[in-house]
Design an enzyme around this catalytic site. Structure first.
Site, PDB file in Angstrom:
ATOM      1  N   VAL A   1       6.738 -13.126   4.786  1.00  0.00           N
ATOM      2  CA  VAL A   1       7.062 -14.176   3.699  1.00  0.00           C
ATOM      3  C   VAL A   1       7.000 -13.716   2.385  1.00  0.00           C
ATOM      4  O   VAL A   1       7.781 -13.951   1.457  1.00  0.00           O
ATOM      5  CB  VAL A   1       5.924 -15.469   3.928  1.00  0.00           C
ATOM      6  CG1 VAL A   1       6.152 -16.317   2.575  1.00  0.00           C
ATOM      7  CG2 VAL A   1       6.256 -15.984   5.359  1.00  0.00           C
ATOM      8  N   GLU A   2       6.167 -12.450   2.155  1.00  0.00           N
ATOM      9  CA  GLU A   2       6.255 -11.947   1.135  1.00  0.00           C
ATOM     10  C   GLU A   2       7.522 -11.113   0.623  1.00  0.00           C
ATOM     11  O   GLU A   2       7.612 -10.477  -0.700  1.00  0.00           O
ATOM     12  CB  GLU A   2       4.853 -10.932   0.735  1.00  0.00           C
ATOM     13  CG  GLU A   2       4.072 -12.070   0.641  1.00  0.00           C
ATOM     14  CD  GLU A   2       3.176 -12.477   1.876  1.00  0.00           C
ATOM     15  OE1 GLU A   2       2.721 -13.716   1.807  1.00  0.00           O
ATOM     16  OE2 GLU A   2       3.436 -11.917   2.906  1.00  0.00           O
TER      17      GLU A   2
ATOM     18  N   VAL B   1       7.872 -10.208  13.171  1.00  0.00           N
ATOM     19  CA  VAL B   1       6.973 -11.406  13.287  1.00  0.00           C
ATOM     20  C   VAL B   1       6.899 -11.695  14.804  1.00  0.00           C
ATOM     21  O   VAL B   1       8.177 -11.807  15.803  1.00  0.00           O
ATOM     22  CB  VAL B   1       7.770 -12.507  12.493  1.00  0.00           C
ATOM     23  CG1 VAL B   1       6.764 -13.884  12.899  1.00  0.00           C
ATOM     24  CG2 VAL B   1       7.997 -12.181  11.133  1.00  0.00           C
TER      25      VAL B   1
ATOM     26  N   HIS C   1       3.524 -21.623  13.519  1.00  0.00           N
ATOM     27  CA  HIS C   1       3.342 -20.717  12.291  1.00  0.00           C
ATOM     28  C   HIS C   1       4.733 -19.615  12.593  1.00  0.00           C
ATOM     29  O   HIS C   1       5.220 -19.284  11.231  1.00  0.00           O
ATOM     30  CB  HIS C   1       2.017 -19.942  12.280  1.00  0.00           C
ATOM     31  CG  HIS C   1       1.859 -18.882  11.230  1.00  0.00           C
ATOM     32  ND1 HIS C   1       1.781 -19.419   9.915  1.00  0.00           N
ATOM     33  CD2 HIS C   1       2.142 -17.665  10.929  1.00  0.00           C
ATOM     34  CE1 HIS C   1       1.780 -18.481   9.012  1.00  0.00           C
ATOM     35  NE2 HIS C   1       1.817 -17.242   9.626  1.00  0.00           N
TER      36      HIS C   1
ATOM     37  N   PHE D   1      18.647  -7.586   6.394  1.00  0.00           N
ATOM     38  CA  PHE D   1      17.602  -8.234   6.881  1.00  0.00           C
ATOM     39  C   PHE D   1      17.205  -7.351   8.578  1.00  0.00           C
ATOM     40  O   PHE D   1      18.058  -7.175   9.380  1.00  0.00           O
ATOM     41  CB  PHE D   1      17.926  -9.584   7.478  1.00  0.00           C
ATOM     42  CG  PHE D   1      16.714 -10.259   8.139  1.00  0.00           C
ATOM     43  CD1 PHE D   1      16.170 -11.275   7.227  1.00  0.00           C
ATOM     44  CD2 PHE D   1      16.930 -10.442   9.544  1.00  0.00           C
ATOM     45  CE1 PHE D   1      15.011 -11.885   8.122  1.00  0.00           C
ATOM     46  CE2 PHE D   1      16.140 -11.376  10.190  1.00  0.00           C
ATOM     47  CZ  PHE D   1      14.862 -12.231   9.545  1.00  0.00           C
TER      48      PHE D   1
END
Length: 168
Positions: A62-63, A91, A98, A123
């Site tokens: 997320v960061e 991930v 989550h 990405f």
């Protein structure tokens, strides 16, 4: 490199990229997977003589978009802005939703940056159900996603240089 997906894995269309620089933003989570993604990236960038590579670690996926945006903003006007960003992470699905939130956030964040920054933002975040699927993407049946991320960056930097030269 494996035989799959040969259209992505070839070097066609990559121009000489003297002076190009790449920033790799990578996550702390799943370190052994990230290390192999980075190794694949490094192999391709070295093969194409990209010597200016900066690596920045962030806590989690997320960061990644925040780090890319901040790096871009902090280097604005300095003459050292990168030619491309590569985001690397992994991930792995757990027992809660989550996973879905993290995958959606990082995907949309990198997409927004890819559309808003004047340089490519690649990405290279694996979103997998288990470790076996990650391994299949580190040189297994699904190729090496670290190598593919670096090739995508090189191809997009080449695309930009062709446009700048008036070639399409």
């Amino acid at each position: 490199m494996s035989e799959h997906n040969s259209s992505v894995l070839n070097d066609a269309g990559i121009l000489p990229l003297e002076g190009a620089s790449v920033v790799i933003i990578y996550t702390e989570w799943n370190e052994f997977i990230i290390n192999e993604l980075m190794s694949g990236c490094d192999r391709i960038l070295e093969k194409h003589n990209i010597k200016d590579v900066t690596k920045i670690q962030v806590p989690g996926a997320v960061e990644i978009p925040f780090a890319i945006k901040q790096y871009w903003e902090q280097t604005k006007g300095t003459g050292v802005q990168p030619s491309a960003f590569i985001s690397l992470g992994c991930v792995i699905r757990g027992e809660t939703p989550h996973f879905d939130y993290v995958c959606k956030a990082v995907t949309e964040g990198v997409l927004q940056l890819n559309l808003s920054l004047p340089v490519p933002t690649i990405f290279g975040v694996l979103t997998v159900n288990n470790i076996e699927q990650a391994n299949e993407r580190l040189g297994g049946v699904h190729g090496h996603k670290g190598e593919e991320a670096a090739l995508a960056a090189l191809k997009m930097m080449s695309f930009q240089r062709q446009l700048a030269l008036g070639k399409r």
